[in-house]
Design an enzyme around this catalytic site. Structure first.
Site, PDB file in Angstrom:
ATOM      1  N   GLY A  43      -5.509  -1.876   2.790  1.00 43.95           N
ATOM      2  CA  GLY A  43      -4.536  -2.649   3.552  1.00 43.95           C
ATOM      3  C   GLY A  43      -3.260  -1.856   3.763  1.00 43.95           C
ATOM      4  N   ARG A 103       9.555  10.601   3.954  1.00 45.62           N
ATOM      5  CA  ARG A 103       9.312  10.422   5.378  1.00 45.62           C
ATOM      6  C   ARG A 103       8.261   9.339   5.547  1.00 45.62           C
ATOM      7  NH1 ARG A 103       7.898  14.027   9.816  1.00 45.62           N
ATOM      8  NH2 ARG A 103       8.406  12.816  11.687  1.00 45.62           N
ATOM      9  N   ILE A 104       8.534   8.380   6.383  1.00 39.75           N
ATOM     10  CA  ILE A 104       7.605   7.260   6.560  1.00 39.75           C
ATOM     11  C   ILE A 104       6.650   7.613   7.692  1.00 39.75           C
ATOM     12  CG2 ILE A 104       7.383   4.796   7.034  1.00 39.75           C
ATOM     13  CD1 ILE A 104       8.840   5.494   4.396  1.00 39.75           C
ATOM     14  N   PRO A 139       6.127   3.654  10.309  1.00 43.55           N
ATOM     15  CA  PRO A 139       7.120   2.633   9.960  1.00 43.55           C
ATOM     16  C   PRO A 139       6.631   1.209  10.211  1.00 43.55           C
ATOM     17  CG  PRO A 139       8.127   4.399  11.237  1.00 43.55           C
ATOM     18  CD  PRO A 139       6.651   4.642  11.259  1.00 43.55           C
ATOM     19  N   GLY A 175       3.725   1.757  -1.391  1.00 47.25           N
ATOM     20  CA  GLY A 175       2.981   0.510  -1.580  1.00 47.25           C
ATOM     21  C   GLY A 175       3.512  -0.365  -2.699  1.00 47.25           C
ATOM     22  N   GLU A 176       4.135   0.269  -3.684  1.00 43.26           N
ATOM     23  CA  GLU A 176       4.532  -0.496  -4.877  1.00 43.26           C
ATOM     24  C   GLU A 176       6.031  -0.642  -5.050  1.00 43.26           C
ATOM     25  OE1 GLU A 176       1.303   0.492  -8.196  1.00 43.26           O
ATOM     26  OE2 GLU A 176       1.601   2.120  -6.755  1.00 43.26           O
TER      27      GLU A 176
END
Lengths: 333, 201, 752
Positions: C477, C641-642, C645, C717-718
């Site tokens: 996910g 760096r994403i 986004p 993610g966390e």
């Protein structure tokens, strides 16, 4: 789930005749009516309900909402909760009922659940729902592990040392405040049961939840003519914002004239072993000024005989605040 | 054993026993209102199952089901339409949401055999990747999912919501979508997708 | 994978990119484990022990075996041999609950499996399972919530290796605390929490001779293959694990549970595919949970708020046999600047199932405790809590003595405060109001580790202009399908809609676990290396193919950009599409392989690598009905760096929603009499629903961290779940005056 025969009767008489063969209409019933199935199938999967025969009443002609000759309302047994909540007459004249239903469950469940099914909704007590646990409601005499265990969601009114299970219905609380009458057709004919007499306190027989006998088919519910000018509120308090049973709830139907309460019908949910009509609360209100001090006194009166368990004593204060605030909200409803 | 004069009325009045050897309900009688004779269509008898016909995504399916089979398990295991998901099997999460006669319901809390003659719509019946329903497309555009497991139920709920009384603001949508749990927490984007479609409808 | 025509074209790294697997997910075509059907497949339902402590004396399976359509009821005597597994060197063979199912007759937790019913249909199997009767010698279970540390050795063996119980220390924390002018000494408690991904754990096992294929809802197919190979005495190449789509896991699906081996054993005994799907109730009993923690935090400070001492001593509960470690003290040594510090832990055995990593293991409860303590200290000293963080911002990682690779917590705080409107705060309890409601404002800092697992990937360039990227990693996910496509697109210039992504299958190059927020970071170098490798081959092909425009050039003279090959001297305008060159060479495809090493847990690293962030929370409080709701959140993340986004914001929002659950709703409750997790369903274990989710504004600083990989990406993610509970409880206090130090905050805490 135990296996079963599935029966689709062509008319109520056939349904009643078949259901009349059941050993009991209470816990352990071997024959059950099924309408929405949201309570029954849930409990059949847990083996808490173990009918060997299911009678599908969905296609019987019990699905109308109609006016009664005296200006009240007749609600068929298989009217879906969502249809009932959105019925224009209900929204206009019995708004507390609409509010209560829409505060309950989820949209999907409201589309499935029926009037009769909701009247017969069973407790959510975690021990009741687990056949590995002792439970006086399922097996009289086996004990109540909730009393010494996890009981935060359970009742403070109407409990006994045998059972403290809460009645979870929102609809019933509103119907109690509206003084609904439940019509039942049975093996011995038909009868009308005021809602206050329909559900039983657990006492020493928590396995008996209603006055229904084998074969009894709820055909419809009537509401008396609406109280003119009444202000109606259903307020439900719970941990999360939606899709949860009540910690405490209040259904309020009041009329006010000249600054004083003239009529009051009060019922509580989430705190009682049955939908909790409160004449104690009503007595404090009638004839008194409709102000917050009276409201608070009324709410305290409602909870005067509450018995806290190890984890749910907070419900006494919470229900007091709930009813107080519901009355306050009703003033601007 | 039923005679060759087995009528539909007889069928309705008589219990359908399970676990016993009983003739299949003649296929020819299904949907027939006449009380005339019909040829009994013999079918292999699988112990404990009943024949039913379900209309799913506009197509009639002749099935044999254990009477205990929920609509959900019937879809997933018998018909093998696995787009509808099982999250809890007790009506507590909404992952199993389908439409019956255009209304959203939890298919886990209903028996398959209760739905003969009704229109059942599943996520597969809504649209396909090359021809998505506007709600499906909105979910893609708004990233209205993460793991995607609740997504079928969310979309079926959302599409049904378009035909339900619902106030215009986000709060109303959030309340009416609260019967669909998203553990990934993609709620903001789910609401955005729904409001986008409502604006355009 | 094809996208639809409605979705926008290719975005390279750093741009909002709709998920490439989105159309499949929204049309019900994404296949999760339990969606697969096989000819003659059977259904298995485990039988759960209904005691938490004791022995199984007798099992009566005869009535169940006689029921219609039942194929077998398995138990210790007839399940066949299942071996144990052990950790492999280099992070493999990991398993939380090592004891193979049915290994002995001892029951150690409620719901432990004692038998398995297998039948032709789910209904028949469930019915058979319900008909099995067990007789036990029952002992009183220990599920006591108050935790006292067991008598453990100084170094304990955990799932991930040995850990000293004196986890970190510098200076003289005790003495510095004793002599500090300002002291804070509090205990913070977080309850057991259960992951509850929407997808129920599931295994479908299929044997083909001595080859085992498992469809499994797994966050780590490579690891699972290793464990199951050991358990069935097989070489790894005889085991294949497939997890194309996962209904998330939040850590609970990282490692195999007993259902995996049970399904495989049943399939082996019966010679047919066996599908086992857990019930929601089983999800609370036998597939892990975040353990209860009890954390004592002692802060010593100057009257200006400068920390002089920090002691973080915590205890968590664990199962009787298993070594899951809830590392609450992981961030404590470097989160703040403090010269004297001690972090230590103890464990308390209980009759519960094995613990498991749950989103943000250790650090989520740990930062709840330390950030709560910091907030209380700020209140005590009447210092703005943001200022307190700024005052105690470390210049380097004081526990390792090395600089941070990229830490911008101060900027997060500044931006968060600005976006939230923090300057309008009035600190007195209950002093802020809006529309008749009392407001509460709170904040907290947070962090999460950054690093890499080892990873391998392959990239293929094909003669029709498409590309394929493959790695045996998972998409839980997080958007891994799209990340892989974006990375491949970046390097190859192939547009997104022409990139096929293959993951979740152990036949593919060994990819990383989807855990620790490390997977995305880990695949970047592997995919780039694989793409470079394919391109290098392509350039060679360009120079040796007869008739190629680049025939007889040197590969070093050629360049590859945007899917085109050209001579460096000529420039990109003279580029030839790579598929032309492949067709000319009569090649269907060219494959490149890439591998990257792990970058994790180095005891002497050059840099300390973490992501940082903060949350600002507003709650509304209505004392008349004791109604408290989170009304808005601003979260700022320094997460490298994403890469995407669009999905990145969704991750943070989702984590914050889970944080609302953690702070206000969730707890697994163990019944003292039976030891059962009594609220084992989604009505009684309360997670946040749509109506609970407030507007959550997410900002990314987007500073690349080149220590981690070429793109500068770190995992996110966390981190969204770290810190949020402390921000919420601070807001609760600000609104109500109630200081709640045991989660979840309940209505009854607020009625005073």
């Amino acid at each position: 789930m135990h296996t079963f025969e599935f029966i689709r009767p062509i008319d109520p008489a056939a349904a009643i005749a078949t259901a009349g063969q059941a050993k009991t209409a209470q816990q352990g019933a071997d024959v059950r009516f099924v309408a929405g199935g949201t309570t029954l199938l849930d409990l059949m999967k847990l083996n808490v309900e173990t009918p060997t025969r299911l009678i599908d009443i969905n296609r019987l002609p019990l699905d109308k909402v109609e006016a009664t000759p005296d200006g009240g309302l007749k609600i068929g047994a298989t009217v879906r909760n969502s249809d009932l909540a959105h019925d224009p007459t209900v929204q206009r004249d019995y708004s507390v009922l609409s509010q209560a239903i829409l505060n309950g469950a989820s949209a999907q469940l409201r589309n499935m659940a029926t009037t009769a099914g909701n009247l017969l909704q069973r407790t959510r007590c975690m021990y009741f729902r687990d056949t590995a646990m002792p439970c006086n409601k399922r097996e009289p005499g086996s004990g109540c592990p909730a009393i010494a265990g996890s009981n935060r969601m359970l009742a403070v009114l109407g409990t006994s040392e045998h059972c403290i299970a809460t009645n979870p219905s929102d609809m019933c609380v509103a119907m109690a405040a509206l003084e609904a009458t439940i019509y039942v057709q049975g093996a011995k004919g038909s009868r009308a049961i005021p809602i206050g007499e329909f559900h039983l306190l657990p006492g020493t027989t928590p396995n008996r939840e209603t006055v229904l006998e084998p074969g009894d088919l709820i055909t419809h519910v009537t509401l008396p003519p609406p109280i003119a000018g009444s202000k109606q509120i259903y307020l439900k308090l719970r941990d999360r914002a939606s899709y949860e049973f009540a910690l405490a709830s209040a259904a309020v139907v009041i009329t006010v004239a000249g600054g004083n309460v003239t009529k009051a019908r009060i019922a509580l949910g989430g705190v009682g072993t049955k939908p909790w009509r409160s004449p104690e609360a009503e007595a404090v209100l009638v004839g008194k000024p409709a102000d917050i001090a009276i409201f608070r006194r009324s709410a305290k009166a409602a909870m005067r005989h509450a018995q806290p368990q190890s984890e749910n004593g907070f419900k006494i204060e919470l229900a007091t605040r709930c009813l107080t605030y519901a009355l306050k909200m009703a003033m601007t409803a | 054993m039923p005679s060759s004069k087995w009528t539909r009325r007889d069928f309705l009045e008589t219990s359908l026993k399970t676990g016993a050897v009983v003739a299949a309900v003649p296929a020819a009688l299904q949907g027939q209102d006449s009380q005339e004779d019909a040829v009994v269509a013999a079918r292999p008898n699988i112990e404990g199952t009943l024949p039913i016909t379900l209309r799913i995504n506009g197509k009639d399916r002749q099935l044999r089901v254990d009477p205990r089979t929920t609509l959900l398990d019937c879809l997933r295991e018998t018909v093998v339409l696995t787009g509808t998901k099982k999250g809890c099997d007790h009506g507590q999460c909404g992952a199993c949401t389908v439409h019956v006669n255009g209304r959203r319901v939890n298919s886990c809390l209903s028996l398959a055999l209760m739905h003969e003659g009704e229109e059942i719509t599943t996520i597969e019946g809504l649209g396909v990747p090359d021809a998505l329903h506007p709600m499906q497309a909105a979910f893609v555009a708004c990233d209205g999912y993460q793991c995607g497991y609740c997504t079928s139920g969310q979309i079926m709920s959302a599409v049904a919501l378009l035909n339900e009384p619902c106030g215009p603001d986000d709060a109303a949508v959030k309340e009416l979508m609260s019967g669909n749990i998203c553990r990934c927490g993609a709620y903001a984007n789910i609401v955005a997708a729904i409001q986008q479609v409502r604006k355009n409808v | 994978m094809q996208t639809t025509q409605e979705t926008p074209i290719v975005s390279p790294v750093g741009r909002d990119t709709p998920r490439v697997d989105g159309p499949r997910k929204v049309s019900g075509l994404a296949q999760y484990t339990s969606d697969f059907h096989f000819p003659e497949m059977l259904y298995a339902v485990p039988i759960e022990a209904t005691i938490a402590n004791g022995r199984l004396l007798k099992l009566d399976t005869a009535p169940a075996e006689r029921m219609p359509r039942v194929r077998a009821v398995f138990h210790r005597e007839n399940i066949g041999r299942i071996f144990r597994s052990f950790p492999e060197r280099g992070f493999g063979g990991i398993c939380e609950e090592r004891r193979p199912p049915f290994e002995d007759d001892v029951i150690r937790y409620y719901g432990q499996y004692i038998a398995l019913a297998v039948a032709d249909t789910f209904e028949a199997a469930k019915s058979a399972a319900d008909a099995v009767r067990a007789t036990y010698a029952q002992e009183k279970p220990n599920v006591e919530t108050h935790l006292d540390a067991d008598d453990d050795p100084d170094v304990v063996l955990t799932t991930y290796g040995p850990r000293p119980r004196l986890q970190s220390h510098r200076g003289d924390a005790e003495n510095a605390f004793a002599t500090a002018l300002v002291k804070l000494d509090q205990i913070y408690v977080t309850p057991a929490e259960t992951h509850n991904p929407l997808e129920l754990h599931a295994t479908t096992a299929i044997w083909d001779g001595s080859t085992l294929t498992l469809y499994e809802s797994s966050q780590g197919v490579v690891n699972l293959r290793g464990v199951l190979a050991q358990m069935f005495g097989l070489p790894k190449e005889s085991v294949r694990v497939i997890a194309k789509f996962l209904g998330s896991g939040f850590g609970g699906k990282l490692y195999p549970w007993t259902n995996c081996a049970l399904a495989a054993a049943a399939a082996r005994q019966l010679g047919k595919p066996v599908k086992l799907v857990l019930s929601r109730k089983m999800m609370f009993q036998s597939v892990g949970h975040r353990p209860r923690t009890q954390q004592r935090v002692r802060l010593g400070a100057t009257p200006d708020g400068k920390l002089v001492s920090l002691q973080h001593d915590y205890i968590y509960h664990r199962s009787m046999l298993d070594p899951h470690h809830e590392d609450c003290g992981e961030a404590t040594p470097f989160q703040y600047s403090v010269p004297n510090l001690r972090v230590s832990f103890g464990r308390a055995r209980r009759n519960v199932g094995a613990g498991a990593d749950m989103r943000g293991p250790g650090r989520v409860p740990g930062l709840y405790a330390t950030e709560s303590a910091m907030n209380e200290l700020a209140d005590q000293l009447k210092i703005d809590p943001v200022k307190l963080r700024v005052l105690n911002e470390p210049k380097i990682d004081e526990s390792l003595g090395v600089p941070f690779s990229s830490r911008h917590l101060l900027e997060c705080l500044e931006l968060g405060a600005e976006k939230f409107g923090w300057s309008r705060r009035s600190p007195e309890v209950g002093s802020m109001k809006r529309n008749g409601l009392t407001l509460g404002w709170g904040m907290a800092g947070c962090s999460w580790v950054a690093g890499r697992f080892s990873a391998a990937a392959s990239v293929q360039l094909r003669n029709d202009g498409t590309a394929r990227v493959a790695s045996a990693t998972q998409d839980i996910g997080t958007g891994m399908y799209t990340v892989l496509a974006q990375l491949a697109a970046q390097k190859t210039g192939v547009p997104l809609e022409k990139i096929e992504v293959s993951l979740g299958d152990t036949v593919l190059p060994e990819g990383p676990l989807s855990g620790g927020s490390l997977a995305t970071e880990s695949v970047v170098p592997a995919v780039f290396a694989a793409a470079d490798d394919a391109i290098a081959s392509l350039l060679t092909i360009a120079t040796i193919t007869p008739g190629s425009p680049f025939e007889n050039r040197l590969p070093a003279d050629l360049a590859f950009e945007g899917g085109q090959v050209f001579e460096k001297a000529d420039g990109a305008a003279k580029g030839v599409p790579f598929d032309n060159l492949l067709r000319r060479a009569n090649l269907r495809l060219v494959t490149g392989s890439g591998k990257s090493e792990a970058f994790f847990g180095n005891p002497k690293p050059k840099y300390s690598t973490h992501s940082f962030g903060c949350h600002f929370v507003e709650v509304t409080w209505q004392p008349e009905i004791a109604r408290l709701r989170v009304s808005r959140v601003v979260s700022v993340m320094d997460g490298g760096r994403i890469i995407n986004p669009l999905t990145g914001r969704n991750q943070i929002q989702g984590a914050v929603v889970m944080g609302i659950g953690m702070a206000l709703l969730e707890h697994t409750s163990y019944d003292p009499q039976s030891g059962a997790p009594i609220n084992s369903n989604l009505a009684d274990y309360v997670v946040a629903v749509n109506a609970d989710a407030p507007p959550i504004e997410v900002h990314f600083l987007d500073y690349p961290d080149k220590e981690i990989n070429e793109v500068g990406a770190r995992g996110i993610g966390e981190i969204g779940l770290t810190g949020i509970a402390a921000a919420i409880t601070a807001a609760v206090h600000h609104a109500t005056g109630n200081r709640v130090r045991e989660l979840p905050v309940k209505i009854e805490n607020l009625l005073a």
